[in-house]
Design a protein around this motif. Structure first.
Motif, PDB file in Angstrom:
ATOM      1  N   ILE A   4       0.826  -1.210   0.000  1.00 55.32           N
ATOM      2  CA  ILE A   4       0.000   0.000   0.000  1.00 55.32           C
ATOM      3  C   ILE A   4       0.861   1.260   0.000  1.00 55.32           C
ATOM      4  O   ILE A   4       0.452   2.307  -0.514  1.00 55.32           O
ATOM      5  CB  ILE A   4      -0.952  -0.028   1.217  1.00 55.32           C
ATOM      6  CG1 ILE A   4      -2.009  -1.130   1.013  1.00 55.32           C
ATOM      7  CG2 ILE A   4      -1.602   1.318   1.453  1.00 55.32           C
ATOM      8  CD1 ILE A   4      -2.902  -1.361   2.204  1.00 55.32           C
ATOM      9  N   ALA A   9      -5.129   6.809  -1.927  1.00 56.89           N
ATOM     10  CA  ALA A   9      -6.454   6.265  -1.631  1.00 56.89           C
ATOM     11  C   ALA A   9      -7.469   7.391  -1.507  1.00 56.89           C
ATOM     12  O   ALA A   9      -7.159   8.482  -1.014  1.00 56.89           O
ATOM     13  CB  ALA A   9      -6.417   5.460  -0.342  1.00 56.89           C
ATOM     14  N   LEU A  26      -4.831   3.383   6.335  1.00 56.56           N
ATOM     15  CA  LEU A  26      -4.145   3.520   5.050  1.00 56.56           C
ATOM     16  C   LEU A  26      -2.930   4.438   5.178  1.00 56.56           C
ATOM     17  O   LEU A  26      -1.856   4.154   4.636  1.00 56.56           O
ATOM     18  CB  LEU A  26      -5.117   4.069   3.997  1.00 56.56           C
ATOM     19  CG  LEU A  26      -6.179   3.083   3.494  1.00 56.56           C
ATOM     20  CD1 LEU A  26      -7.304   3.834   2.799  1.00 56.56           C
ATOM     21  CD2 LEU A  26      -5.558   2.062   2.548  1.00 56.56           C
ATOM     22  N   GLU A  29      -0.062   2.782   6.663  1.00 59.05           N
ATOM     23  CA  GLU A  29       0.613   1.896   5.705  1.00 59.05           C
ATOM     24  C   GLU A  29       1.426   2.676   4.674  1.00 59.05           C
ATOM     25  O   GLU A  29       2.070   2.076   3.811  1.00 59.05           O
ATOM     26  CB  GLU A  29      -0.417   1.020   4.987  1.00 59.05           C
ATOM     27  CG  GLU A  29      -1.111   0.011   5.878  1.00 59.05           C
ATOM     28  CD  GLU A  29      -0.192  -1.116   6.323  1.00 59.05           C
ATOM     29  OE1 GLU A  29       0.649  -1.555   5.510  1.00 59.05           O
ATOM     30  OE2 GLU A  29      -0.307  -1.555   7.484  1.00 59.05           O
ATOM     31  N   ALA A  31       0.120   5.283   2.607  1.00 57.35           N
ATOM     32  CA  ALA A  31      -0.639   5.792   1.463  1.00 57.35           C
ATOM     33  C   ALA A  31      -1.000   7.254   1.661  1.00 57.35           C
ATOM     34  O   ALA A  31      -1.262   7.703   2.784  1.00 57.35           O
ATOM     35  CB  ALA A  31      -1.916   4.982   1.272  1.00 57.35           C
ATOM     36  N   VAL A  33      -3.869   9.966   1.347  1.00 62.33           N
ATOM     37  CA  VAL A  33      -5.304   9.733   1.530  1.00 62.33           C
ATOM     38  C   VAL A  33      -6.107  11.001   1.244  1.00 62.33           C
ATOM     39  O   VAL A  33      -5.818  12.068   1.793  1.00 62.33           O
ATOM     40  CB  VAL A  33      -5.627   9.248   2.958  1.00 62.33           C
ATOM     41  CG1 VAL A  33      -7.123   8.914   3.075  1.00 62.33           C
ATOM     42  CG2 VAL A  33      -4.793   8.026   3.327  1.00 62.33           C
ATOM     43  N   ILE A 260      -7.509  -3.035   5.605  1.00 63.39           N
ATOM     44  CA  ILE A 260      -6.125  -3.179   5.122  1.00 63.39           C
ATOM     45  C   ILE A 260      -5.831  -4.636   4.777  1.00 63.39           C
ATOM     46  O   ILE A 260      -5.278  -4.953   3.717  1.00 63.39           O
ATOM     47  CB  ILE A 260      -5.125  -2.675   6.183  1.00 63.39           C
ATOM     48  CG1 ILE A 260      -5.264  -1.154   6.376  1.00 63.39           C
ATOM     49  CG2 ILE A 260      -3.691  -3.043   5.785  1.00 63.39           C
ATOM     50  CD1 ILE A 260      -4.943  -0.328   5.165  1.00 63.39           C
TER      51      ILE A 260
END
Length: 297
Positions: A4, A9, A26, A29, A31, A33, A260
């Motif tokens: 990710i 996202a 997210l 991880e 990402a 967003v 996730i």
């Protein structure tokens, strides 16, 4: 999706509850967003929390039932991050009190379907064509409900809207395999969010009409059990981290973790609770029992 980190996202309904949990998970991880919510101040507040993870963030106001709003979200996301690899169509509403399907007004049905189903479809119609042209792995998570997997009296409008999400998602999963896009259906059980106060998002006329709706429990009390002793429901002081059944409320804090895992493992379905197997089995027993038998020739 193997990783990710470095992806971008978009999460709708992310101003609180499960959407916020998904957005923060997210970000954890790695990402970027885009936090989307109909309540702009909440979207921007969660976007600020996302930024604390050292990733890119953007907080946007949008009504998911309006295609133009979602198109504007996509334009803003691609302008800032150039691509979107993860789409979480999470925004949703419900009706309180529970009501018979004949007591739900046309406005109730229209409002429910516009947000819960058309909100997801608008996400697909807007993002999928762009995601198809993006190289590498991509993933879509559509929030349904455990209510779509079992039969719940008084919950017809909500269950119907979520069953429509299931149908769209299941077909989309088969179609989008060709384009390296995974699709998961998220079926949360009882999660303590503000969804039970969804009427705050209705226009004033529609909201005022809710006080006159006959509750499904009134039918049950009148027909099945006319004399009911009033009992106070004792709520637990702390929601359990591990629920024992589908109807036991949990905090939304762990829901992002489940999403996730679903993305990384490309799970067709994502759950938060133990399944109510008696109710699910009852439905499928009815389906299996409907298979015709033909006379031997």
């Amino acid at each position: 999706m193997k990783e990710i980190k470095g992806k971008t996202a978009v999460v709708t309904g992310a101003g609180g509850g499960m959407g916020r949990s998904i957005a923060l998970a997210l970000a954890n991880e790695g990402a970027n967003v885009v936090v989307v919510d109909i309540e702009e101040e909440l979207a921007k507040a969660v976007a600020a929390e996302v930024a604390e993870y050292g990733v890119g963030s953007l907080g946007l106001k949008a009504d998911v039932s309006k295609l133009k709003d979602i198109e504007a979200v996509a334009d803003a996301a691609y302008d800032k991050f150039k691509s979107v690899e993860i789409l979480c169509n999470n925004a949703g509403v419900t009706l309180r009190p529970f009501r018979a399907h004949w007591d739900a007004s046309y406005e109730d049905w229209n409002w429910m379907m516009n947000i819960n189903f058309w909100g997801v479809l608008n996400g697909h119609l807007t993002f999928v064509p762009r995601m198809m042209n993006t190289p590498g792995e991509k993933h879509i998570v559509n929030t349904s409900s455990m209510a779509s997997l079992m039969d719940i009296a008084g919950h017809a409008a909500y269950s119907a809207s979520k069953a429509a999400v299931d149908g769209l998602s299941n077909s989309a999963r088969e179609e989008l395999k060709l384009f390296d896009i995974g699709v998961s259906v998220f079926h949360p059980g009882a999660v303590r969010t503000r969804i039970t106060t969804s009427d705050r998002l209705m226009d004033e006329k529609h909201k005022s009409e809710q006080k006159y709706v006959k509750s499904w429990s009134d039918y049950v009390n009148e027909i099945s059990n006319p004399i009911v002793e009033s009992k106070k429901v004792v709520e637990p002081e702390i929601d359990p981290d591990v629920p024992t059944n589908a109807f036991e409320y949990i905090s939304p804090k762990h829901t992002g973790m489940f999403v996730i895992e679903g993305i990384l493992k490309n799970k067709p379905h994502i759950m938060t609770h133990p399944l109510p197997m008696d109710k699910i089995q009852s439905r499928f027993d009815g389906i299996l029992g409907a298979v015709p038998t033909y006379p031997e020739s």
